[in-house]
Design an enzyme around this catalytic site. Structure first.
Site, PDB file in Angstrom:
ATOM      1  N   ASP A 101       0.791  -1.259   0.000  1.00  0.00           N
ATOM      2  CA  ASP A 101       0.000   0.000   0.000  1.00  0.00           C
ATOM      3  C   ASP A 101       0.811   1.291   0.000  1.00  0.00           C
ATOM      4  OD1 ASP A 101      -1.906  -1.953   0.251  1.00  0.00           O
ATOM      5  OD2 ASP A 101      -2.741  -1.239   2.139  1.00  0.00           O
ATOM      6  N   CYS A 154      -2.112  -2.560   7.766  1.00  0.00           N
ATOM      7  CA  CYS A 154      -2.121  -3.483   6.626  1.00  0.00           C
ATOM      8  C   CYS A 154      -0.893  -4.388   6.571  1.00  0.00           C
ATOM      9  CB  CYS A 154      -2.285  -2.699   5.334  1.00  0.00           C
ATOM     10  SG  CYS A 154      -3.929  -1.979   5.211  1.00  0.00           S
ATOM     11  N   LYS A 173      -6.655  -4.886  -3.107  1.00  0.00           N
ATOM     12  CA  LYS A 173      -7.288  -5.541  -1.947  1.00  0.00           C
ATOM     13  C   LYS A 173      -8.312  -4.618  -1.282  1.00  0.00           C
ATOM     14  CE  LYS A 173      -3.539  -4.352   1.291  1.00  0.00           C
ATOM     15  NZ  LYS A 173      -4.294  -3.517   2.225  1.00  0.00           N
TER      16      LYS A 173
HETATM   17  C1  C5J Z   1      -3.053   0.626   5.555  1.00  0.00           C
HETATM   18  C2  C5J Z   1      -4.771   1.868   6.664  1.00  0.00           C
HETATM   19  N1  C5J Z   1      -2.546   0.404   4.340  1.00  0.00           N
HETATM   20  N2  C5J Z   1      -3.976   2.233   7.670  1.00  0.00           N
HETATM   21  N3  C5J Z   1      -4.296   1.169   5.611  1.00  0.00           N
HETATM   22  O1  C5J Z   1      -2.413   0.393   6.558  1.00  0.00           O
HETATM   23  O2  C5J Z   1      -5.937   2.192   6.672  1.00  0.00           O
END
Ligand code: C5J
Length: 222
Positions: free
Chosen positions: A24, A162, A129
């Site tokens: 991400d 994540c 995802k």
């Molecule tokens: C991730 C989030 N990628 N913190 N998303 O950690 O909402």
């Protein structure tokens, strides 16, 4: 057996079974006007790790090892976004709302894209995802099986959301997981430290952690 210097003890690396997963590294988490900022976070913490993530990616590419990228994102009609997720946190902008970089965390929108410095090569797999974990409602398991991958090095954001969720999913599926410490970040330094501590506690109950330099040194001689 080859080893990477790691905590709580050396990681028994099998280079022919190893892949990098970059979680991400999207504009929505790293740039002003995105989802992370709309939740009140200091997004500059995320951009600071970009050089370390970049050299880790480059090391895997140079070694001919797979690099897999993930993106947290949803369909434009929001059919894969549970109301419980959309309504959580009372952010200034909700997932799906129109923001300065397009609709927040929606597939194909500019803010949803991976940071240009870390852009995937055309040959690399990108997993879209809808959840925090990269195994939930995605093809990741099949991809790893097809490639014969058994060990995963993790980078990306955020460490305790994540990244950690995906490491736990991978650990339960039998993968050996190694977190690259300088190549992951949280909006909360204390949460990053706690996540690292809990991952490697109790004899690597979720996985190992290691420095980027030690991982790169190992794969350079793979
Ligand atoms: C991730 C989030 N990628 N913190 N998303 O950690 O909402």
């Amino acid at each position: 057996m080859a080893e990477i210097k790691a905590e709580p003890f050396p990681f028994p690396v099998k280079h022919d079974r190893l892949a990098l997963i970059v979680i991400d590294m999207q504009r929505d988490f790293a740039e002003p006007g995105g989802f992370g900022a709309s939740l009140g976070n200091d997004v500059s913490r995320i951009t600071r790790i970009v050089p370390d993530v970049k050299r880790l990616i480059q090391g895997f590419r140079d070694a001919g090892l797979p690099v897999i990228h993930t993106m947290e994102c949803h369909k434009p009609d929001l059919s894969d976004l549970p109301p419980a997720k959309r309504n959580r946190g009372n952010p200034a902008l909700r997932i799906g709302d129109e923001g300065p970089m397009g609709r927040i965390l929606i597939t194909g929108e500019p803010g949803t894209e991976i940071l240009p410095e870390l852009a995937p090569l055309k040959s690399e797999i990108v997993i879209e995802k809808p959840g925090k974990g990269a195994f939930y409602a995605t093809e990741l398991c099949d991809v790893l099986q097809q490639k014969g991958i058994k060990q995963l090095v993790f980078a990306g954001v955020t460490t305790e959301v994540c990244v950690q969720t995906t490491m736990r999913e991978a650990n339960d599926r039998g993968y050996e997981c190694l977190l690259a410490e300088e190549a992951t970040e949280s909006y909360f330094p204390e949460f990053k430290a706690a996540a690292i501590a809990m991952i490697r506690a109790q004899g690597a109950i979720v996985g190992w952690t290691a420095h980027v330099d030690d991982i790169l040194e190992s794969i350079a001689y793979a």
